[in-house]
Design a protein around this motif. Sequence first.
Motif, mmCIF file in Angstrom:
data_model
loop_
_atom_site.group_PDB
_atom_site.id
_atom_site.type_symbol
_atom_site.label_atom_id
_atom_site.label_comp_id
_atom_site.label_asym_id
_atom_site.label_seq_id
_atom_site.Cartn_x
_atom_site.Cartn_y
_atom_site.Cartn_z
ATOM 1 N N HIS A 211 0.809 -1.224 0.000
ATOM 2 C CA HIS A 211 0.000 0.000 0.000
ATOM 3 C C HIS A 211 0.841 1.273 0.000
ATOM 4 C CE1 HIS A 211 0.164 0.798 4.474
ATOM 5 N NE2 HIS A 211 0.631 -0.427 4.401
ATOM 6 N N CYS A 259 4.943 1.019 5.358
ATOM 7 C CA CYS A 259 4.455 1.960 6.351
ATOM 8 C C CYS A 259 5.178 1.659 7.671
ATOM 9 C CB CYS A 259 2.940 1.873 6.526
ATOM 10 S SG CYS A 259 2.319 0.420 7.403
ATOM 11 N N CYS A 265 0.272 -3.537 10.865
ATOM 12 C CA CYS A 265 0.363 -3.809 9.426
ATOM 13 C C CYS A 265 1.494 -4.797 9.176
ATOM 14 C CB CYS A 265 0.607 -2.521 8.655
ATOM 15 S SG CYS A 265 0.681 -2.778 6.865
ATOM 16 N N CYS A 267 3.609 -4.704 7.011
ATOM 17 C CA CYS A 267 4.843 -4.002 6.659
ATOM 18 C C CYS A 267 5.889 -4.186 7.760
ATOM 19 C CB CYS A 267 4.583 -2.508 6.462
ATOM 20 S SG CYS A 267 3.646 -2.102 4.977
HETATM 21 ZN ZN LIG Z 1 1.777 -1.193 5.889
#
Ligand SMILES: [Zn+2]
Length: 280
Positions: A211, A259, A265, A267
Amino acid sequence: MRATNVVTEPELVDGLRQLGLGRASEVIVHSSLSSFGYVDGGAEAVCSALTEVCGTVLMPAGTWDLTGIPAPPGLVRPDNDYWNAEDWPDFDTRLSQATSFRAELPIDRWLGTIPETFRLTCSPFRTEHPLFSYQAVGPAAERLLEAQRPDWPLGPIEAIDGDVLLLGVTHTSNTTIHLAEQHLGRSRFYRYAKSADGLWVELPNIPGASHRFDTIEPVLRSATKEIQIGNARVRRIPKQAVLAATRQLVEADPAALLCTDDPTCRCAAALQQRLAALAE
Ligand SMILES: [Zn+2]
């Protein structure tokens, strides 16, 4: 390109040729039909234009929504961000509700309507990866698809000698960025799929979140050829430029294109994977 919200197949063909694509081109296509506005002939017209202009067309053909299952209870790998079934009865229920991969399974809707139309109208070759199938048409199709292994789903993108083609989508759909991440030890997740009745399989090297991938755009600007067709931004970027730009960013900052403000998340797990690879 005329500013119009009705797009015809000849306009699509003309646009792809303006980008310099031709019979020698190998492209991985990520697409959004609705981004064009109204396309006369719909997704079929887009597929037809792609195969008329390009030599080899590769598209995603994943079936995650039908074949995917949660991780079994208790199966937790380091830096692997996924959800587990609550208990074995829950896991068994989800396994029985899932479908094992078959070549005729429809492609996940979140990949857009163009890949499914491509499958139905262009008779592509299709790989048998239980979650992350690819499909291709053209002289290099078999070579690209043979590069996929169950443990290396992005093999077809690795094998492509050509370009990323974004039809009205952003770099958040650009899976080639994930390939570059995986070369650097990042975004390599384990996921789970039904493989046959009563059987499941663990699949490594499934990519994670994308994203924040659009932040690559300025780095790729000079390598990008772009036109507008209808309302859609249509972009051609050499695959090698995408790989090089991602490598440059991630080598400079292990958290690049991720992020960092949301610890829930995945990430965060991808970052830990990169840091673990650097520590090795
Ligand atoms: Zn993320």
